[in-house]
Design a protein around this motif. Structure first.
Motif, PDB file in Angstrom:
ATOM      1  N   VAL A 117       0.845  -1.198   0.000  1.00  0.00           N
ATOM      2  CA  VAL A 117       0.000   0.000   0.000  1.00  0.00           C
ATOM      3  C   VAL A 117       0.879   1.246   0.000  1.00  0.00           C
ATOM      4  O   VAL A 117       1.904   1.295   0.678  1.00  0.00           O
ATOM      5  N   THR A 118       0.495   2.268  -0.769  1.00  0.00           N
ATOM      6  CA  THR A 118       1.216   3.537  -0.785  1.00  0.00           C
ATOM      7  C   THR A 118       0.647   4.443   0.300  1.00  0.00           C
ATOM      8  O   THR A 118      -0.526   4.788   0.292  1.00  0.00           O
ATOM      9  N   LEU A 119       1.507   4.810   1.228  1.00  0.00           N
ATOM     10  CA  LEU A 119       1.121   5.710   2.310  1.00  0.00           C
ATOM     11  C   LEU A 119       1.704   7.083   1.975  1.00  0.00           C
ATOM     12  O   LEU A 119       2.892   7.182   1.654  1.00  0.00           O
ATOM     13  N   ILE A 120       0.887   8.131   2.037  1.00  0.00           N
ATOM     14  CA  ILE A 120       1.378   9.508   1.864  1.00  0.00           C
ATOM     15  C   ILE A 120       1.153  10.221   3.198  1.00  0.00           C
ATOM     16  O   ILE A 120       0.076  10.139   3.777  1.00  0.00           O
ATOM     17  N   GLY A 121       2.166  10.941   3.676  1.00  0.00           N
ATOM     18  CA  GLY A 121       2.063  11.603   4.973  1.00  0.00           C
ATOM     19  C   GLY A 121       2.582  10.678   6.053  1.00  0.00           C
ATOM     20  O   GLY A 121       3.272   9.708   5.755  1.00  0.00           O
ATOM     21  N   PRO A 122       2.300  10.980   7.291  1.00  0.00           N
ATOM     22  CA  PRO A 122       1.375  11.987   7.817  1.00  0.00           C
ATOM     23  C   PRO A 122       2.018  13.372   7.904  1.00  0.00           C
ATOM     24  O   PRO A 122       3.120  13.575   7.406  1.00  0.00           O
ATOM     25  N   ASN A 123       1.244  14.278   8.568  1.00  0.00           N
ATOM     26  CA  ASN A 123       1.670  15.661   8.750  1.00  0.00           C
ATOM     27  C   ASN A 123       1.971  16.281   7.391  1.00  0.00           C
ATOM     28  O   ASN A 123       3.024  16.847   7.172  1.00  0.00           O
ATOM     29  N   CYS A 124       1.013  16.118   6.478  1.00  0.00           N
ATOM     30  CA  CYS A 124       1.203  16.593   5.104  1.00  0.00           C
ATOM     31  C   CYS A 124      -0.067  17.262   4.608  1.00  0.00           C
ATOM     32  O   CYS A 124      -1.124  17.115   5.213  1.00  0.00           O
ATOM     33  N   PRO A 125       0.041  18.030   3.505  1.00  0.00           N
ATOM     34  CA  PRO A 125      -1.164  18.674   2.957  1.00  0.00           C
ATOM     35  C   PRO A 125      -1.915  17.791   1.963  1.00  0.00           C
ATOM     36  O   PRO A 125      -2.921  18.226   1.421  1.00  0.00           O
ATOM     37  N   GLY A 126      -1.421  16.583   1.690  1.00  0.00           N
ATOM     38  CA  GLY A 126      -2.051  15.724   0.696  1.00  0.00           C
ATOM     39  C   GLY A 126      -1.434  15.949  -0.671  1.00  0.00           C
ATOM     40  O   GLY A 126      -0.271  16.354  -0.769  1.00  0.00           O
ATOM     41  N   GLY A 136      -6.870  16.200  -0.158  1.00  0.00           N
ATOM     42  CA  GLY A 136      -6.187  16.801   0.977  1.00  0.00           C
ATOM     43  C   GLY A 136      -6.610  18.242   1.182  1.00  0.00           C
ATOM     44  O   GLY A 136      -7.733  18.617   0.842  1.00  0.00           O
ATOM     45  N   ILE A 137      -5.685  19.040   1.695  1.00  0.00           N
ATOM     46  CA  ILE A 137      -6.025  20.409   2.101  1.00  0.00           C
ATOM     47  C   ILE A 137      -5.336  21.462   1.237  1.00  0.00           C
ATOM     48  O   ILE A 137      -5.257  22.623   1.597  1.00  0.00           O
ATOM     49  N   GLY A 177       2.671  16.396  -1.219  1.00  0.00           N
ATOM     50  CA  GLY A 177       3.249  16.775   0.072  1.00  0.00           C
ATOM     51  C   GLY A 177       3.522  15.496   0.843  1.00  0.00           C
ATOM     52  O   GLY A 177       2.595  14.803   1.250  1.00  0.00           O
ATOM     53  N   ILE A 178       4.806  15.157   1.001  1.00  0.00           N
ATOM     54  CA  ILE A 178       5.114  13.862   1.648  1.00  0.00           C
ATOM     55  C   ILE A 178       5.111  13.975   3.167  1.00  0.00           C
ATOM     56  O   ILE A 178       5.095  12.969   3.860  1.00  0.00           O
TER      57      ILE A 178
END
Lengths: 289, 380
Positions: A117-126, A136-137, A177-178
């Motif tokens: 699974v590809t995980l992006i983030g956390p603590n990111c804008p998406g 995202g934001i 945003g990683i």
């Protein structure tokens, strides 16, 4: 064709009935993203402006065929939310939440990798694929569709640099945003690999900051494997050692993780480093002509 | 959050890591009482969040309570690299045969904990790595599997320890890893890990860094924070929920987003100025948040100018402009303020600033121009 998300992505928002979750779910839908489901345990059967809410991610996957998850749940429950999405078979899991314990992320990172699974983030804008989808934001107004792939550890700095590109008439394929944490689901290299294989992406902008050694690793990787122009920016030349500069991952430990070292590694790999966001725009414009 | 040696040792002791008996003391009287209670020769050690205590004279071995009294009197109040010593640790002296280095760290590049053991203890790990590159044994631990005893054996054999020391050292490494996981640390370093004349292996020092993001699960560790050791501005910022780092220049900086603020500091430096601080007002930037931020920045007497660097995203520039004007009015700030608004609704935001007509508030359209203006005003 952009990377990771596009007009065919089917998105579930975990935490959709919260303030942030509902606000951004609707914003993302307004942009044209297929936000087809939300999850809040105990609120299944309701709707948020026409988006059906489910009790479990598995329920959302079965009913709506979602392939992408966007997580807004509070930090102490965020790892659990990631596990739920991973185990329900969602392929791309984007976590906006800030403040997740790093030991939670160590486990989530390895579990996601093991499950493919590809995980992006956390603590990111998406991430946003302009003209196709926004998950995202990220504020959409400063982006436009085009050929530059953008990958960054910082939110606002990503918007600033996208703005510098867009006002020069340069559009973006996808901006990712990683995240600003010490352990994030996808590294610069993971994203660069996708930009390398993406036909829409003609050039890449990498936005780094102090802490860790991901920029150095990305520089070495790009020199070896990426045949598209890369321009970089690094924030934190004036940061003192041992101080966390806002992001949990932005810290110089001993003598490791300085902006100077990152700039040197990038330049040694033939990557131009802008001295401020505006110069990044100029360098990209130069690289594309 | 960095813990003091005595706090780290207390936590390691609970995990079964052997540590010498000791007492923390905040005064000479308490140090004397601690020495009398422990009996025999003791070590009096400054408790500070920095290295190099020994070289600075912050560690003294004394024979008895009278010696502890003199040592504590010398060490309490001492300045070590800008840290004032407010407490000492009085610990029974150890008969050291050999000093090792042991640590569990978070290896960000590998995304796994890394255990390290070296027979060259007592010196800084970067120094060991530089001068004896082959002398540090390293093993990574899979976060999903946790510790396995072979890891300890590998560390002991690969760091060249004699076979008879292996089991005790391996056991300590397993306990250190357990402490790393249970306390949700990002660093557990024991340097030196001492082999005593009688063969026992004990932790003579301890550096433990706890993950701030996990403190909600560890009230005991959160309660160990030494509020008195914090910089006054940083403490004020923490109380107000503001993300702030004190620097030592004259240009007060605030902006929205950690990356953008770091970039702003660099742009100020490029323009020939020195930033006074890092401050991220976050995404909302409401008047109340800006008031809190400005209170923290203006409490630093070195600040001569304030530089707002805002990139409007979902938060619109006109909202931020209103917040800034309200906060400036409420706090009656007389310092010059340079505002740079870019992004969503930038024109509306800039008009609001211009219409307000405040003498000390300047609007600039770009980061570079704003930084140059701020630096010029700081020098004026």
């Amino acid at each position: 064709m952009a990377i990771l998300i596009d007009e065919s992505s089917r998105v579930v928002v975990q935490g959709i009935t919260g303030r942030e979750g509902s606000f951004h779910a609707l914003r993302n839908r307004d942009y044209g993203t297929q936000v087809v489901a939300g999850v809040t345990p105990g609120k299944g059967g309701r709707q948020v402006e026409g988006i059906p809410v489910f009790d479990t991610v598995r329920g959302a996957v079965e009913a709506e065929g979602v392939d992408t998850s966007l997580i807004f749940v509070p930090a102490r429950f965020a790892a659990d939310a990631m596990y739920e999405a991973i185990d329900a078979g969602v392929g791309v899991v984007v976590t906006i939440t800030e403040g997740i314990p790093v030991h939670d992320m160590l486990r989530a990172y390895h579990h996601a990798r093991a499950q493919g699974v590809t995980l992006i983030g956390p603590n990111c804008p998406g991430l946003i694929s302009p003209g196709r989808a926004n998950v995202g934001i990220i504020p959409t107004s400063v982006f436009k569709q085009g050929g530059v792939g953008l990958v960054s550890r910082s939110g606002t700095l990503t918007y600033q640099i996208a703005h510098e590109l867009t006002r020069r008439g340069i559009g973006q394929s996808t901006a990712v945003g990683i995240g600003g944490d010490p352990i994030v689901g996808s590294s610069f290299i993971d994203v660069l690999e996708r930009f390398g294989a993406d036909e829409q992406t003609e050039a890449v902008v990498l936005v780094g900051e102090i802490g860790g050694s991901e920029e150095e690793a990305a520089a070495a990787w790009a020199q070896e494997h990426l045949d598209k122009p890369v321009v970089a920016y690094v924030a934190g030349f004036t940061a003192p050692p041992g101080k966390q500069m806002g992001h949990a991952g932005a810290i110089i430990s001993g003598s490791a993780g300085t902006a100077q070292a990152k700039q040197q590694a990038l330049e040694a790999a033939g990557i131009r480093v802008g001295k401020d966001p505006s110069e990044v725009g100029e360098l990209v414009a130069g690289a594309l002509c | 959050m960095d813990l003091y040696e005595h706090q780290g040792k207390e936590l390691l002791g609970c995990m079964g890591v052997p540590v010498p008996a000791g007492r923390v003391a905040f005064s000479v009287e308490e140090a004397v009482a601690a020495a009398e209670e422990l009996g025999g020769p003791v070590v009096v050690k400054a408790q500070v969040h920095t290295g190099g205590r020994g070289k600075a004279g912050g560690i003294r071995v004394v024979d008895d309570a009278a010696g502890a009294s003199r040592a504590a009197a010398d060490i309490l109040g001492m300045d070590i690299k800008g840290h004032t010593v407010g407490r000492v640790y009085v610990e029974e002296a150890s008969d050291i045969a050999r000093e090792l280095y042991a640590a569990i760290v978070l290896d960000r590049a590998e995304k796994r904990p890394l255990a390290m053991l070296s027979s060259m203890g007592g010196m800084d790990v970067e120094e060991i790595a530089r001068e004896h590159p082959g002398a540090i044994a390293r093993v990574h631990i899979d976060p999903l599997l946790g510790w396995s005893d072979y890891l300890g054996r590998r560390l002991a054999f690969e760091s060249g320890l004699a076979a008879d020391m292996g089991p005790a050292v391996s056991e300590v490494m397993a306990r250190l890893f357990e402490a790393f996981v249970i306390y949700e640390a990002t660093l557990v370093e024991v340097n030196p890990l001492a082999v005593l004349a009688d063969g026992r292996v004990v932790a003579l020092d301890c550096k433990l860094t706890a993950d701030d993001n996990a403190l909600f699960r560890h009230a005991d560790i959160a309660g160990m924070r030494d509020v008195s050791a914090a910089d006054p501005q940083e403490q004020m910022a923490r109380e107000r929920g503001v993300t702030y780092v004190k620097l030592d220049g004259e240009v007060g900086v605030l902006g929205n987003g950690a990356g953008l603020v770091m970039s702003t500091l660099d742009v100020v430096a490029n323009a020939g100025g020195r930033p006074a601080n890092f401050l991220d007002v976050g995404g909302g930037a409401k008047a109340e948040e800006i008031v809190h931020a400005l209170e923290v920045i203006t409490s630093d007497e070195k600040v001569r100018v304030i530089f707002f660097n805002i990139f409007g995203g979902i938060t619109r520039c006109d909202e931020v402009a209103r917040g800034i004007l309200t906060a400036v009015d409420q706090l009656r700030i007389m310092l010059p303020i340079v505002v740079r608004l870019d992004g969503t609704n930038q024109e509306e935001g800039r008009s609001l600033i211009a219409e307000a007509g405040l003498e000390n508030v300047y609007s600039e359209p770009t980061m570079t121009a704003a930084a140059e203006r701020a630096v010029a005003l700081a020098g004026a």
